[in-house]
Design a protein around this motif. Structure first.
Motif, PDB file in Angstrom:
ATOM      1  N   ASP A  56      76.136  14.915  30.245  1.00 12.08           N
ATOM      2  CA  ASP A  56      76.278  14.004  29.025  1.00 12.08           C
ATOM      3  C   ASP A  56      75.147  14.379  28.287  1.00 12.08           C
ATOM      4  OD1 ASP A  56      78.759  13.142  29.772  1.00 12.08           O
ATOM      5  OD2 ASP A  56      77.956  11.247  30.764  1.00 12.08           O
ATOM      6  N   GLU A  57      73.904  14.315  28.809  1.00 11.74           N
ATOM      7  CA  GLU A  57      72.687  14.521  28.031  1.00 11.74           C
ATOM      8  C   GLU A  57      72.593  16.065  27.314  1.00 11.74           C
ATOM      9  OE1 GLU A  57      69.445  13.451  30.319  1.00 11.74           O
ATOM     10  OE2 GLU A  57      70.415  11.653  31.207  1.00 11.74           O
ATOM     11  N   GLY A  58      73.301  17.031  27.625  1.00  9.78           N
ATOM     12  CA  GLY A  58      73.197  18.321  27.234  1.00  9.78           C
ATOM     13  C   GLY A  58      72.770  19.275  28.280  1.00  9.78           C
ATOM     14  N   PRO A  59      72.748  20.507  27.750  1.00 12.42           N
ATOM     15  CA  PRO A  59      72.105  21.565  28.573  1.00 12.42           C
ATOM     16  C   PRO A  59      70.626  21.288  29.138  1.00 12.42           C
ATOM     17  CG  PRO A  59      72.658  22.514  26.534  1.00 12.42           C
ATOM     18  CD  PRO A  59      72.811  20.865  26.378  1.00 12.42           C
ATOM     19  N   ALA A  60      70.432  21.800  30.367  1.00  8.06           N
ATOM     20  CA  ALA A  60      69.037  21.899  30.931  1.00  8.06           C
ATOM     21  C   ALA A  60      68.068  22.986  30.131  1.00  8.06           C
ATOM     22  CB  ALA A  60      68.946  21.947  32.300  1.00  8.06           C
ATOM     23  N   PHE A  61      66.969  22.561  30.194  1.00  6.53           N
ATOM     24  CA  PHE A  61      65.792  23.502  29.609  1.00  6.53           C
ATOM     25  C   PHE A  61      65.407  24.138  30.795  1.00  6.53           C
ATOM     26  CE2 PHE A  61      66.118  19.812  26.657  1.00  6.53           C
ATOM     27  CZ  PHE A  61      66.029  20.282  25.714  1.00  6.53           C
ATOM     28  N   ASP A 111      71.061  36.873  31.392  1.00  7.47           N
ATOM     29  CA  ASP A 111      72.481  36.500  30.720  1.00  7.47           C
ATOM     30  C   ASP A 111      72.309  34.922  31.016  1.00  7.47           C
ATOM     31  OD1 ASP A 111      73.224  39.153  29.915  1.00  7.47           O
ATOM     32  OD2 ASP A 111      74.030  39.380  31.900  1.00  7.47           O
ATOM     33  N   ASP A 112      72.213  34.509  31.982  1.00  2.00           N
ATOM     34  CA  ASP A 112      72.034  32.886  32.387  1.00  2.00           C
ATOM     35  C   ASP A 112      71.002  32.297  31.367  1.00  2.00           C
ATOM     36  OD1 ASP A 112      74.083  33.322  34.116  1.00  2.00           O
ATOM     37  OD2 ASP A 112      72.642  33.208  35.891  1.00  2.00           O
ATOM     38  N   PHE A 113      69.937  32.999  31.270  1.00  2.00           N
ATOM     39  CA  PHE A 113      68.751  32.530  30.039  1.00  2.00           C
ATOM     40  C   PHE A 113      69.351  32.425  28.847  1.00  2.00           C
ATOM     41  CE2 PHE A 113      65.319  32.989  27.259  1.00  2.00           C
ATOM     42  CZ  PHE A 113      64.782  31.708  27.483  1.00  2.00           C
ATOM     43  N   VAL A 114      70.146  33.515  28.268  1.00  2.00           N
ATOM     44  CA  VAL A 114      70.637  33.562  27.100  1.00  2.00           C
ATOM     45  C   VAL A 114      71.671  32.710  26.907  1.00  2.00           C
ATOM     46  CG1 VAL A 114      71.897  35.151  25.434  1.00  2.00           C
ATOM     47  CG2 VAL A 114      69.818  35.873  26.659  1.00  2.00           C
ATOM     48  N   SER A 115      72.590  32.642  27.877  1.00  2.00           N
ATOM     49  CA  SER A 115      73.575  31.490  27.895  1.00  2.00           C
ATOM     50  C   SER A 115      73.038  29.920  27.632  1.00  2.00           C
ATOM     51  CB  SER A 115      74.616  31.637  28.980  1.00  2.00           C
ATOM     52  OG  SER A 115      75.360  32.899  28.912  1.00  2.00           O
ATOM     53  N   ASN A 116      72.169  29.741  28.461  1.00  2.00           N
ATOM     54  CA  ASN A 116      71.498  28.426  28.247  1.00  2.00           C
ATOM     55  C   ASN A 116      70.818  28.261  26.932  1.00  2.00           C
ATOM     56  OD1 ASN A 116      68.540  27.286  28.776  1.00  2.00           O
ATOM     57  ND2 ASN A 116      70.225  26.211  29.803  1.00  2.00           N
ATOM     58  N   VAL A 117      70.106  29.170  26.379  1.00  2.00           N
ATOM     59  CA  VAL A 117      69.625  28.992  24.969  1.00  2.00           C
ATOM     60  C   VAL A 117      70.719  28.886  23.919  1.00  2.00           C
ATOM     61  CG1 VAL A 117      68.222  29.917  23.355  1.00  2.00           C
ATOM     62  CG2 VAL A 117      67.404  30.302  25.690  1.00  2.00           C
ATOM     63  N   GLU A 118      71.952  29.591  24.165  1.00  2.00           N
ATOM     64  CA  GLU A 118      72.725  29.348  23.211  1.00  2.00           C
ATOM     65  C   GLU A 118      73.522  28.099  23.340  1.00  2.00           C
ATOM     66  OE1 GLU A 118      74.079  31.080  20.771  1.00  2.00           O
ATOM     67  OE2 GLU A 118      72.743  32.920  21.141  1.00  2.00           O
ATOM     68  N   SER A 119      73.673  27.615  24.536  1.00  2.00           N
ATOM     69  CA  SER A 119      74.082  26.163  24.612  1.00  2.00           C
ATOM     70  C   SER A 119      73.468  25.099  24.283  1.00  2.00           C
ATOM     71  CB  SER A 119      74.324  25.891  26.168  1.00  2.00           C
ATOM     72  OG  SER A 119      75.368  26.766  26.873  1.00  2.00           O
ATOM     73  N   LEU A 120      72.020  25.404  24.198  1.00  2.00           N
ATOM     74  CA  LEU A 120      71.152  24.412  23.486  1.00  2.00           C
ATOM     75  C   LEU A 120      71.187  24.451  21.986  1.00  2.00           C
ATOM     76  CD1 LEU A 120      68.097  24.997  26.114  1.00  2.00           C
ATOM     77  CD2 LEU A 120      69.325  22.796  25.559  1.00  2.00           C
ATOM     78  N   ARG A 121      71.211  25.647  21.363  1.00  2.00           N
ATOM     79  CA  ARG A 121      71.296  25.848  20.093  1.00  2.00           C
ATOM     80  C   ARG A 121      72.673  25.056  19.511  1.00  2.00           C
ATOM     81  NH1 ARG A 121      71.404  31.436  16.706  1.00  2.00           N
ATOM     82  NH2 ARG A 121      71.638  30.563  14.696  1.00  2.00           N
TER      83      ARG A 121
END
Length: 168
Positions: free
Chosen positions: A3-8, A20-30
């Protein structure tokens, strides 16, 4: 994602990490935080560690494809994927051969051995023309005289070109 959003998360480019996991994570945060391209770029750069940080710092800001926006998340993302994705391993090795240059303080023999080592990585996956390799080798030499001697002799094999420069 909770509920708080993606992890940093950070990325250092270690073999057990997936770019690819890092890029997906950054995209999710974006998307989650509605970041602009600039904020996404700044965040992603701060989360790079070790080899990943060095790879990005080593790029400089002079690449032609970044002229319009050197601090673009899309350019950083593409650079990270190229540097750390296994699918581009052969392309990275080819880029190293094409851009190989004799370094300051490096003897011709040392450069020759380093060049041959770079080529050895490619031989299995890329059938490389030995004459082209000889020309690339010559182009990387610091000594203009030696470079031209090699080019004018038109060596048809990398072994002969290396042997001319560094007879062992």
């Amino acid at each position: 994602m909770d509920d708080e959003g993606p992890a940093f998360v950070s990325f250092s480019g270690l073999p057990d990490e997936n770019v690819d996991d890092f890029v997906s994570n950054v995209e999710s945060l974006r998307k989650h935080f509605k970041w602009s391209n600039q904020v996404t770029f700044c965040y992603a750069r701060t989360m790079l560690k070790g080899a990943a940080r060095r790879a990005v710092q080593g790029r400089g800001e002079t690449r032609a494809d970044e002229a319009a926006d050197p601090s673009s998340w899309s350019n950083l993302r593409a650079s990270l994927v190229f540097e750390f994705s296994e699918q581009y391993a052969n392309d990275r090795a080819m880029a190293q051969v094409v851009t190989a240059r004799q370094e300051a303080g490096e003897s011709s023999g040392e450069y020759a051995r380093r060049f041959v080592d770079l080529v050895a990585v490619l031989v299995e996956s890329h059938p490389l023309d030995s004459r082209v390799l000889a020309m690339l080798f010559a182009a990387g030499l610091r000594s203009e005289k030696t470079r031209w001697e090699l080019l004018l002799r038109r060596f048809n094999s990398i072994d002969r070109a290396v042997g001319f420069v560094a007879p062992d």
